[in-house]
Design a protein around this motif. Structure first.
Motif, PDB file in Angstrom:
ATOM      1  N   LEU A  62      62.208  66.566  55.932  1.00 49.08           N
ATOM      2  CA  LEU A  62      61.749  65.768  57.081  1.00 49.08           C
ATOM      3  C   LEU A  62      62.848  64.817  57.551  1.00 49.08           C
ATOM      4  CD1 LEU A  62      58.046  64.931  56.105  1.00 49.08           C
ATOM      5  CD2 LEU A  62      58.796  66.251  58.073  1.00 49.08           C
ATOM      6  N   GLU A  63      63.571  64.212  56.618  1.00 47.21           N
ATOM      7  CA  GLU A  63      64.654  63.289  56.979  1.00 47.21           C
ATOM      8  C   GLU A  63      65.773  64.039  57.702  1.00 47.21           C
ATOM      9  OE1 GLU A  63      64.271  59.850  53.541  1.00 47.21           O
ATOM     10  OE2 GLU A  63      65.497  61.622  53.131  1.00 47.21           O
ATOM     11  N   ALA A  64      66.101  65.243  57.234  1.00 46.72           N
ATOM     12  CA  ALA A  64      67.168  66.024  57.886  1.00 46.72           C
ATOM     13  C   ALA A  64      66.749  66.424  59.294  1.00 46.72           C
ATOM     14  CB  ALA A  64      67.486  67.259  57.042  1.00 46.72           C
ATOM     15  N   ALA A  65      65.498  66.845  59.473  1.00 44.26           N
ATOM     16  CA  ALA A  65      65.008  67.246  60.796  1.00 44.26           C
ATOM     17  C   ALA A  65      64.955  66.049  61.718  1.00 44.26           C
ATOM     18  CB  ALA A  65      63.628  67.890  60.668  1.00 44.26           C
ATOM     19  N   ALA A  66      64.550  64.874  61.208  1.00 46.91           N
ATOM     20  CA  ALA A  66      64.473  63.656  62.028  1.00 46.91           C
ATOM     21  C   ALA A  66      65.874  63.264  62.496  1.00 46.91           C
ATOM     22  CB  ALA A  66      63.826  62.530  61.228  1.00 46.91           C
ATOM     23  N   ALA A  67      66.857  63.367  61.616  1.00 43.34           N
ATOM     24  CA  ALA A  67      68.228  63.007  61.975  1.00 43.34           C
ATOM     25  C   ALA A  67      68.768  63.970  63.032  1.00 43.34           C
ATOM     26  CB  ALA A  67      69.121  63.018  60.732  1.00 43.34           C
ATOM     27  N   ALA A  68      68.429  65.278  62.884  1.00 37.66           N
ATOM     28  CA  ALA A  68      68.919  66.273  63.835  1.00 37.66           C
ATOM     29  C   ALA A  68      68.302  66.059  65.215  1.00 37.66           C
ATOM     30  CB  ALA A  68      68.601  67.679  63.328  1.00 37.66           C
ATOM     31  N   ASP A  69      67.022  65.608  65.261  1.00 38.30           N
ATOM     32  CA  ASP A  69      66.335  65.410  66.547  1.00 38.30           C
ATOM     33  C   ASP A  69      66.467  63.980  67.055  1.00 38.30           C
ATOM     34  OD1 ASP A  69      65.515  68.067  66.592  1.00 38.30           O
ATOM     35  OD2 ASP A  69      63.557  67.659  65.673  1.00 38.30           O
ATOM     36  N   GLY A  70      67.105  63.108  66.300  1.00 40.64           N
ATOM     37  CA  GLY A  70      67.299  61.715  66.707  1.00 40.64           C
ATOM     38  C   GLY A  70      66.012  60.925  66.650  1.00 40.64           C
ATOM     39  N   ARG A  71      65.211  61.179  65.634  1.00 42.01           N
ATOM     40  CA  ARG A  71      63.946  60.439  65.475  1.00 42.01           C
ATOM     41  C   ARG A  71      63.948  59.728  64.131  1.00 42.01           C
ATOM     42  NH1 ARG A  71      60.870  65.686  66.291  1.00 42.01           N
ATOM     43  NH2 ARG A  71      60.988  66.024  68.480  1.00 42.01           N
ATOM     44  N   SER A  72      62.957  58.837  64.034  1.00 40.66           N
ATOM     45  CA  SER A  72      62.742  58.181  62.743  1.00 40.66           C
ATOM     46  C   SER A  72      61.914  59.114  61.875  1.00 40.66           C
ATOM     47  CB  SER A  72      62.015  56.846  62.937  1.00 40.66           C
ATOM     48  OG  SER A  72      60.704  57.087  63.405  1.00 40.66           O
ATOM     49  N   LEU A  73      61.909  58.813  60.553  1.00 40.98           N
ATOM     50  CA  LEU A  73      61.116  59.630  59.621  1.00 40.98           C
ATOM     51  C   LEU A  73      59.647  59.566  59.997  1.00 40.98           C
ATOM     52  CD1 LEU A  73      60.978  61.342  57.057  1.00 40.98           C
ATOM     53  CD2 LEU A  73      60.821  59.237  55.742  1.00 40.98           C
ATOM     54  N   SER A  74      59.160  58.426  60.387  1.00 32.85           N
ATOM     55  CA  SER A  74      57.756  58.265  60.784  1.00 32.85           C
ATOM     56  C   SER A  74      57.452  59.097  62.026  1.00 32.85           C
ATOM     57  CB  SER A  74      57.482  56.785  61.047  1.00 32.85           C
ATOM     58  OG  SER A  74      56.127  56.601  61.394  1.00 32.85           O
ATOM     59  N   SER A  75      58.346  59.094  63.028  1.00 31.98           N
ATOM     60  CA  SER A  75      58.141  59.892  64.250  1.00 31.98           C
ATOM     61  C   SER A  75      58.162  61.384  63.940  1.00 31.98           C
ATOM     62  CB  SER A  75      59.226  59.586  65.286  1.00 31.98           C
ATOM     63  OG  SER A  75      59.068  58.297  65.806  1.00 31.98           O
ATOM     64  N   GLU A  76      59.131  61.787  63.075  1.00 37.43           N
ATOM     65  CA  GLU A  76      59.215  63.216  62.710  1.00 37.43           C
ATOM     66  C   GLU A  76      57.940  63.655  61.991  1.00 37.43           C
ATOM     67  OE1 GLU A  76      60.862  66.943  62.744  1.00 37.43           O
ATOM     68  OE2 GLU A  76      61.673  65.173  63.725  1.00 37.43           O
ATOM     69  N   PHE A  77      57.453  62.827  61.088  1.00 39.11           N
ATOM     70  CA  PHE A  77      56.228  63.132  60.341  1.00 39.11           C
ATOM     71  C   PHE A  77      55.046  63.276  61.315  1.00 39.11           C
ATOM     72  CE2 PHE A  77      52.629  62.023  57.593  1.00 39.11           C
ATOM     73  CZ  PHE A  77      52.845  62.900  56.543  1.00 39.11           C
ATOM     74  N   THR A  78      54.936  62.372  62.303  1.00 34.34           N
ATOM     75  CA  THR A  78      53.852  62.408  63.293  1.00 34.34           C
ATOM     76  C   THR A  78      53.955  63.655  64.168  1.00 34.34           C
ATOM     77  OG1 THR A  78      53.775  59.984  63.314  1.00 34.34           O
ATOM     78  CG2 THR A  78      52.765  61.112  65.174  1.00 34.34           C
ATOM     79  N   VAL A  79      55.165  63.972  64.646  1.00 36.35           N
ATOM     80  CA  VAL A  79      55.375  65.150  65.494  1.00 36.35           C
ATOM     81  C   VAL A  79      54.990  66.411  64.724  1.00 36.35           C
ATOM     82  CG1 VAL A  79      57.157  66.565  66.603  1.00 36.35           C
ATOM     83  CG2 VAL A  79      57.094  64.115  67.020  1.00 36.35           C
ATOM     84  N   ARG A  80      55.505  66.513  63.494  1.00 37.69           N
ATOM     85  CA  ARG A  80      55.229  67.717  62.695  1.00 37.69           C
ATOM     86  C   ARG A  80      53.729  67.836  62.382  1.00 37.69           C
ATOM     87  NH1 ARG A  80      59.596  71.270  60.978  1.00 37.69           N
ATOM     88  NH2 ARG A  80      61.426  70.214  61.777  1.00 37.69           N
ATOM     89  N   LEU A  81      53.070  66.800  62.039  1.00 40.14           N
ATOM     90  CA  LEU A  81      51.635  66.830  61.710  1.00 40.14           C
ATOM     91  C   LEU A  81      50.810  67.138  62.960  1.00 40.14           C
ATOM     92  CD1 LEU A  81      49.875  66.503  59.262  1.00 40.14           C
ATOM     93  CD2 LEU A  81      49.685  64.086  59.751  1.00 40.14           C
TER      94      LEU A  81
END
Length: 189
Positions: free
Chosen positions: A20-39
């Motif tokens: 999740l951290e790697a995907a958030a960094a690649a998309d320019g998001r925070s870990l919390s935003s990446e978690f919300t988007v993915r869920l």
């Protein structure tokens, strides 16, 4: 400014957190935003999957109905072909029977034309019944005809029968009926 978001603690495996951290960094998001988007995406995908399953189920029902209609149409077509074949066979049988009837009728008509019609007249006076019987017996011997099969016409000058001939005709008819060689003959007057 207050947000409507709630903070929650979730335990997840370390490998999942690293992904999740790697995907958030690649998309320019925070870990919390990446978690919300993915869920959110997972819930939307699940709803789309349920909708797709419902559509597939509806298509399967339609497919079964169409298959039943095709089977019914095939059955109807086979019944129609069978009925047509039967009708053609019946028509051929009728035509054959009609042709046999025509042949039989033609043969009977030919027999009738070739039938033996004897005009018995002796210079204006009828022959005696003894002579008539003699002619009939000769025709039977030569032509193989029984008296019941023969068509005999007796003509007198005045086209009338005498009472003696009428009595002899009735006696002849009785004898032929007794021998089973004739149908009832009406009385002559």
């Amino acid at each position: 400014m207050a947000t409507a978001d709630i903070q929650t603690n979730v335990r997840i495996p370390r490998e999942l957190k690293e992904r999740l951290e790697a995907a958030a960094a690649a998309d320019g998001r925070s870990l919390s935003s990446e978690f919300t988007v993915r869920l959110t995406f997972a819930y939307e995908a699940e709803a789309m999957l349920k909708k797709a399953h419902a559509e597939i189920d509806a298509l399967l029902v339609m497919s079964k109905e169409l298959r039943a209609m095709v089977d019914e149409a095939r059955t109807d077509a086979m019944k129609a072909r069978t009925a047509q074949a039967l009708a053609e066979a019946n028509a051929m049988a009728l035509e054959r029977d009609l042709q046999q009837l025509r042949t039989t009728q033609a043969a009977e008509a030919q027999d009738a034309r070739q039938g033996l019609y004897v005009l018995l007249d002796s210079h204006g006076y009828p022959l005696s019944w003894a002579e008539i019987h003699e002619y009939l017996a000769a025709m039977k011997r030569i032509g193989g005809l029984s008296p019941a099969d023969m068509h005999v016409q007796i003509v007198t000058p005045d086209m009338e029968s005498s009472s003696k001939r009428a009595k002899e005709a009735v006696a002849l008819a009785k004898r032929l009926r007794a021998e089973g060689k004739s149908r009832p003959i009406p009385k002559l007057s």
